[in-house]
Every structure is written in C-alpha cells, then in structure tokens.
Design an enzyme around this catalytic site. Structure first.
Site, PDB file in Angstrom:
ATOM      1  N   GLY A 296      -6.340   6.522 -14.619  1.00  0.00           N
ATOM      2  CA  GLY A 296      -7.360   7.439 -15.082  1.00  0.00           C
ATOM      3  C   GLY A 296      -7.272   8.773 -14.361  1.00  0.00           C
ATOM      4  O   GLY A 296      -6.400   8.990 -13.522  1.00  0.00           O
TER       5      GLY A 296
ATOM      6  N   HIS B 119      -0.644 -13.672  -0.507  1.00  0.00           N
ATOM      7  CA  HIS B 119       0.634 -14.073   0.091  1.00  0.00           C
ATOM      8  C   HIS B 119       0.999 -15.434  -0.504  1.00  0.00           C
ATOM      9  O   HIS B 119       0.328 -16.427  -0.258  1.00  0.00           O
ATOM     10  CB  HIS B 119       0.513 -14.117   1.610  1.00  0.00           C
ATOM     11  CG  HIS B 119      -0.113 -12.887   2.178  1.00  0.00           C
ATOM     12  ND1 HIS B 119       0.498 -11.650   2.084  1.00  0.00           N
ATOM     13  CD2 HIS B 119      -1.299 -12.684   2.783  1.00  0.00           C
ATOM     14  CE1 HIS B 119      -0.291 -10.741   2.648  1.00  0.00           C
ATOM     15  NE2 HIS B 119      -1.385 -11.336   3.074  1.00  0.00           N
TER      16      HIS B 119
ATOM     17  N   GLU C 241       0.827  -1.209   0.000  1.00  0.00           N
ATOM     18  CA  GLU C 241       0.000   0.000   0.000  1.00  0.00           C
ATOM     19  C   GLU C 241       0.861   1.259   0.000  1.00  0.00           C
ATOM     20  O   GLU C 241       0.510   2.249  -0.641  1.00  0.00           O
ATOM     21  CB  GLU C 241      -0.966   0.026   1.181  1.00  0.00           C
ATOM     22  CG  GLU C 241      -1.895   1.210   1.103  1.00  0.00           C
ATOM     23  CD  GLU C 241      -3.179   1.065   1.885  1.00  0.00           C
ATOM     24  OE1 GLU C 241      -3.917   2.064   1.941  1.00  0.00           O
ATOM     25  OE2 GLU C 241      -3.456  -0.021   2.420  1.00  0.00           O
TER      26      GLU C 241
ATOM     27  N   GLY D  13      -6.015   5.543  -0.960  1.00  0.00           N
ATOM     28  CA  GLY D  13      -6.351   4.140  -1.137  1.00  0.00           C
ATOM     29  C   GLY D  13      -7.793   3.846  -0.775  1.00  0.00           C
ATOM     30  O   GLY D  13      -8.300   4.321   0.237  1.00  0.00           O
TER      31      GLY D  13
ATOM     32  N   SER E 175       6.426 -17.844   1.928  1.00  0.00           N
ATOM     33  CA  SER E 175       6.846 -17.297   3.217  1.00  0.00           C
ATOM     34  C   SER E 175       8.285 -16.785   3.144  1.00  0.00           C
ATOM     35  O   SER E 175       9.061 -17.148   2.254  1.00  0.00           O
ATOM     36  CB  SER E 175       6.721 -18.356   4.317  1.00  0.00           C
ATOM     37  OG  SER E 175       7.593 -19.440   4.058  1.00  0.00           O
TER      38      SER E 175
END
Length: 142
Positions: A112, A93, A66, A86, A96
């Site tokens: 856009g 995920h 993010e 956001g 690991s």
C-alpha cells in the site's frame, strides 16, 4: 530507486551503510526481480550465528528476514520522499540448520501507500523451508 537496473540495485543494497548488522552476518543480496518485486539474499550458517546447542539462532534468522523485508520496501518506494521502517515481525522457525548457507526470498503480500506487508521464506541448500516470516513496514515521510 526506480529506473535502476537489477545490477545497480544489487550493488547499491550490498553496499548500503558502512558497518551494519547485515554486513556483520555476511548477508549478501544475490537477486532482485523488478517485475515480480522480490528480493533474495544468502547468509552463511557459521558458529557465530549459532545458539548454544550448535544450530542456527532464531534471532539470526529474524535479522536475515527483517533485512530482506525492510530492503524490499525501501527499493520499491521513492527513497527521496519516504522511508520504509519495520513495525512488526512474526517469525516461525520450522527446521534447524547447523552449517552451510541459507537463502531467503522476500515478496510483498500487500503493498500500500503507507504500509507494506511482506513474506520472507528462508530455505537451505536442498530447498527445505527453515523459517517463514511475515513483516510489516510503515512507509513514512522523510
């Protein structure tokens, strides 16, 4: 932030804000490709970003993704007029990771006027895909 050099952009986003979650997790922006509109950062995988089983916490991967997705939007819009915020994140995920460094790269899927959708890939030192995330940002007036 148009008109800035790669070095100026990296300096700016690495010092954006005083105390942030990105700084707490030691996320460091290492590359911005102005022509291809991509952004890359690293994050160390240390015990403070582990879940109880000693592997990278999915939430830490989401924070890295993010951070990149939001920053990507915000450096490629007119920041004097707009914010990129956001509104959705979908994170898978895939592998690991216990220690070392992960490197994430964000790129636009759609850019856009009022919405950006980005794709963020997080990879380990061997280039193996650890996480794949898509993120949506709304572009709103300041």
């Amino acid at each position: 932030m148009k008109g800035q050099t790669k070095e100026e952009l990296l300096e700016f986003i690495n010092n954006w804000g005083d105390v942030t979650l990105a700084k707490t997790l030691e996320i460091k922006f290492i590359d911005v490709d102005i022509e291809n509109e991509t952004l890359t950062a690293t994050m160390p995988v240390l015990p403070r970003v582990h879940q109880p089983f000693g592997i990278l916490h999915g939430g830490a991967s989401c924070v890295l993704a993010e951070t990149l997705g939001s920053s990507l939007s915000n450096i490629f819009i007119d920041g004097t007029k707009y914010y990129g915020v956001g509104t959705n994140i979908n994170s898978n995920h895939l592998k690991s990771k216990k220690d070392g460094i992960v490197t994430a790269t964000a790129r636009f899927i759609r850019k856009g006027k009022t919405m950006h959708v980005s794709e963020i890939e997080i990879r380990d030192e061997k280039g193996q895909l650890i996480n794949h995330t898509t993120m949506t940002n709304n572009i709103i007036n300041r």
